[in-house]
Design an enzyme around this catalytic site. Sequence first.
Site, PDB file in Angstrom:
ATOM      1  N   LYS A   1      30.800  62.125  25.756  1.00 43.44           N
ATOM      2  CA  LYS A   1      29.779  62.522  25.983  1.00 43.44           C
ATOM      3  C   LYS A   1      29.858  63.377  27.223  1.00 43.44           C
ATOM      4  O   LYS A   1      30.562  64.196  27.360  1.00 43.44           O
ATOM      5  CB  LYS A   1      28.331  61.656  25.989  1.00 43.44           C
ATOM      6  CG  LYS A   1      28.481  60.791  24.755  1.00 43.44           C
ATOM      7  CD  LYS A   1      28.324  61.329  23.537  1.00 43.44           C
ATOM      8  CE  LYS A   1      28.651  60.523  22.205  1.00 43.44           C
ATOM      9  NZ  LYS A   1      27.787  59.136  22.015  1.00 43.44           N
TER      10      LYS A   1
ATOM     11  N   TYR B   1      22.567  52.842  20.601  1.00 42.98           N
ATOM     12  CA  TYR B   1      23.161  53.804  20.012  1.00 42.98           C
ATOM     13  C   TYR B   1      23.371  52.999  18.734  1.00 42.98           C
ATOM     14  O   TYR B   1      23.553  51.589  18.543  1.00 42.98           O
ATOM     15  CB  TYR B   1      24.482  53.881  20.693  1.00 42.98           C
ATOM     16  CG  TYR B   1      25.530  54.855  19.652  1.00 42.98           C
ATOM     17  CD1 TYR B   1      25.312  56.142  19.818  1.00 42.98           C
ATOM     18  CD2 TYR B   1      26.687  54.153  19.101  1.00 42.98           C
ATOM     19  CE1 TYR B   1      26.038  56.705  18.962  1.00 42.98           C
ATOM     20  CE2 TYR B   1      27.539  54.991  18.634  1.00 42.98           C
ATOM     21  CZ  TYR B   1      27.245  56.243  18.457  1.00 42.98           C
ATOM     22  OH  TYR B   1      28.288  56.935  17.563  1.00 42.98           O
TER      23      TYR B   1
HETATM   24  C1  LIG Z   1      27.868  57.939  21.445  1.00 42.83           C
HETATM   25  C2  LIG Z   1      27.376  56.578  22.112  1.00 42.83           C
HETATM   26  C3  LIG Z   1      28.225  55.533  22.031  1.00 42.83           C
HETATM   27  C4  LIG Z   1      29.475  55.444  21.217  1.00 42.83           C
HETATM   28  O1  LIG Z   1      30.374  56.278  21.833  1.00 42.83           O
HETATM   29  P1  LIG Z   1      31.574  56.696  20.866  1.00 42.83           P
HETATM   30  O2  LIG Z   1      32.590  57.110  21.743  1.00 42.83           O
HETATM   31  O3  LIG Z   1      31.262  57.741  19.855  1.00 42.83           O
HETATM   32  O4  LIG Z   1      32.444  55.592  20.420  1.00 42.83           O
HETATM   33  C5  LIG Z   1      27.639  54.558  22.684  1.00 42.83           C
HETATM   34  N1  LIG Z   1      26.559  54.586  23.378  1.00 42.83           N
HETATM   35  C6  LIG Z   1      26.011  55.699  23.445  1.00 42.83           C
HETATM   36  C7  LIG Z   1      24.680  55.801  24.411  1.00 42.83           C
HETATM   37  C8  LIG Z   1      26.335  56.987  22.794  1.00 42.83           C
HETATM   38  O5  LIG Z   1      25.609  58.086  22.923  1.00 42.83           O
END
Ligand SMILES: *Cc1c(COP(=O)(O)O)cnc(C)c1O
Length: 414
Positions: free
Chosen positions: A204, A107
């Site tokens: 997510k 990410y």
């Molecule tokens: C979105 C995401 C993050 C970061 O998460 P947030 O909740 O936006 O801080 C970390 N790892 C992955 C794989 C992501 O898709």
Amino acid sequence: MTEGLSTRCVHAGELDDAHGSPHTPVYNTTTFRFSSTAELLDVVDGRKPGSLYTRYGLNPTIASLERKLAALEGAEAAWAFCSGMAAEAALFLTHGRRGIVCLGDAYGGTLELISAQLPLLGIPGHFLLGSELRKLDELLSQGAGLVFLETPTNPTLEIFDIHAIAKMAHAHGALLAVDNTFATPVNQNPLALGADCVVHSCTKYLGGHSDLTAGALMGAKELLAPVWNWRKNLGTTIAPEVAALLARSIRTLPVRVYRQNATAQAVAEAMVRHPRIRRVLHPGLPDFPGHALAKKQMVGPPRSQTPLAAPPGGAHASLGRPGEGMAGFGGMLTIEVNGTGEDATRVADRLKLFALAPSLGGVESLVTQPCTSTHHGLAPEERARRGISDAMLRLSIGLEDAADLIADLNQALE
Ligand SMILES: *Cc1c(COP(=O)(O)O)cnc(C)c1O
């Protein structure tokens, strides 16, 4: 732990509420009173569990969510955070101080934190692509103490062998942490495969409705205990309202992800046959490079700590129609348009059901073009080195009907 994942998603961690609420209510409370100083000190000194102050995570709604989060990954403990990045930051500051090796694509926020910000604090960061794995032993023998990876990765869906990498890390006394955001606990259990910690952006799939921001860290009590003070004093605890919303969402996680697995597979197979598509990257396609490993690691992993409910006919047999009630390859896929980056941009702009938006894992399908979004900041040569072409579009499959999503892609590709 003998209950299946779906049962745990519904029941694990729920507070036995005096008023009969079947799920934990929201304690919108920052502080909690005690009947005596002796009782207060029992909680402050950790002799008794109890509620004290919400930023500490000592709030019934947060504690209830954390029991559920731990149960999802078959972990002894879990801490909930205000975002996925907060969970990662607390993990790195606690267990990454000897150096972090980040494998493959990660990410964007993770890459920036490890490459640009943690070095300001004297924490070394190293990056190895999947093709450079042979250098891992060397970095670990030089003292790096934490290996961090995502699998499948973004946006090429590369699959890393969690079990094999855990063995390499452990041989050097290092820890392995896996970001399980893309796979979800439905499709992959890193702890059962040998990883030491799991992080999630609960923003997510766990949240699943694009309406909350949260993160989680799961693992053994011994590893999570020292993380607690970092979260407490950085002040990155989840809010009770968000904790309750996240617990609400987790209760339906398996049904959502089973459906997203099946729809992503159907969309991937339709796109493979499309004349305007050069390449489809999805672990569920038989000729995808990581398919065999994904089949072992995601669809049929050792689930000794976190068994899926075994329906009649075997542990991973279908509960109903094909694709329902099964662990699978996840709801993410990447298509490469037969053309230029501008052609792919036109396709993204013409999609109607797929919303052009970052993020993933929600009920609504989303599209992003890596070269204009997640990987926009990288030089074109660096994108190429990572196998990311400008003509790629990353799709996060939601809960719409597969036929409608395929029709939307077909009209946009015309
Ligand atoms: C979105 C995401 C993050 C970061 O998460 P947030 O909740 O936006 O801080 C970390 N790892 C992955 C794989 C992501 O898709």
